[in-house]
Design a protein around this motif. Structure first.
Motif, PDB file in Angstrom:
ATOM      1  N   ARG A  92       3.853  34.145 -17.921  1.00 49.96           N
ATOM      2  CA  ARG A  92       3.924  32.566 -17.618  1.00 49.96           C
ATOM      3  C   ARG A  92       5.057  32.026 -18.129  1.00 49.96           C
ATOM      4  N   LEU A  93       6.264  32.403 -17.635  1.00 54.61           N
ATOM      5  CA  LEU A  93       7.446  31.726 -17.655  1.00 54.61           C
ATOM      6  C   LEU A  93       8.116  31.396 -16.412  1.00 54.61           C
ATOM      7  N   GLY A  94       8.383  30.066 -16.357  1.00 51.84           N
ATOM      8  CA  GLY A  94       9.161  29.693 -15.126  1.00 51.84           C
ATOM      9  C   GLY A  94      10.541  29.249 -15.309  1.00 51.84           C
ATOM     10  N   GLU A  95      11.385  29.632 -14.546  1.00 50.57           N
ATOM     11  CA  GLU A  95      12.646  29.184 -14.706  1.00 50.57           C
ATOM     12  C   GLU A  95      13.395  28.346 -13.396  1.00 50.57           C
ATOM     13  N   LEU A  96      13.920  27.323 -13.996  1.00 47.76           N
ATOM     14  CA  LEU A  96      14.442  26.462 -12.913  1.00 47.76           C
ATOM     15  C   LEU A  96      15.690  26.798 -12.661  1.00 47.76           C
ATOM     16  N   GLN A  97      16.036  27.680 -11.653  1.00 45.53           N
ATOM     17  CA  GLN A  97      17.352  27.990 -11.478  1.00 45.53           C
ATOM     18  C   GLN A  97      18.310  27.066 -10.767  1.00 45.53           C
ATOM     19  N   LEU A  98      17.855  26.313 -10.056  1.00 51.93           N
ATOM     20  CA  LEU A  98      18.634  25.106  -9.304  1.00 51.93           C
ATOM     21  C   LEU A  98      17.627  24.084  -9.126  1.00 51.93           C
TER      22      LEU A  98
END
Length: 186
Positions: A92-98
């Motif tokens: 349940r992890l979201g990573e905003l890469q760009l």
């Protein structure tokens, strides 16, 4: 912490089309280059390749990551930016890469609207994470004061990012790591 509500600009996030990949990369580079030259001018030594603050390889790596979601930000029928996310549903992890917005449309609420749409699209995410260079004051303001992220770590030559082999060494000027814990899922 007091939250100031501002009306969000109407945007749409559209999945990146294969035919638009090249322009997406160029637009991302233009937006990042703008931020660096605003801060340092053309004498900047933070560029990854031939005058670019972010390399084509870095952008392509983010776009091609497993679990990547890549979107164009569209406002009034115009492509005005882009978003690359990496979603880990199990954790349940979201990573905003760009996240980038064309410098021609800065300060119109487009980035904030795009971020609100990302959160709306992914109510299952418990923690969002992103990174930005130490010199990107505009980004730091955006993530902390507008979007509700918290700075949780500062990577530099004395504290390199364990997940980024390129961050080791004396030329590592510094990157902030931000987290946003979603209150509705705590």
């Amino acid at each position: 912490m007091k939250t100031i509500e501002m009306r969000a600009t109407q945007i749409t996030l559209l999945p990146l089309e294969k035919a638009d990949r090249q322009q997406f990369i160029l637009d991302n580079q233009e937006a990042f280059r703008y931020g660096a030259t605003e801060e340092f001018g053309m004498r900047d030594n933070h560029f990854e390749e031939d005058g670019e603050i972010i390399s084509r390889e870095t952008i392509e790596r983010a776009i091609d990551e497993p679990n990547a979601e890549v979107y164009r930000i569209v406002s009034d029928g115009q492509k005005v930016g882009g978003v690359v996310l990496r979603i880990d549903l199990e954790r349940r992890l979201g990573e905003l890469q760009l996240l980038f917005v064309s410098p021609h449309v800065h300060s119109r609420g487009i980035g904030y609207s795009a971020w609100c749409e990302v959160e709306r699209m992914h109510p299952e995410i418990r923690i969002w994470e992103t990174h930005t260079p130490y010199f990107e004051k505009r980004n730091i303001h955006f993530y902390v004061n507008r979007c509700g992220f918290h700075i949780v770590e500062f990577f530099n030559a004395h504290h390199p990012d364990p997940h980024d082999p390129d961050s080791h060494g004396d030329d590592n000027d510094g990157m902030f790591r931000f987290e946003k814990v979603m209150d509705h899922l705590s």
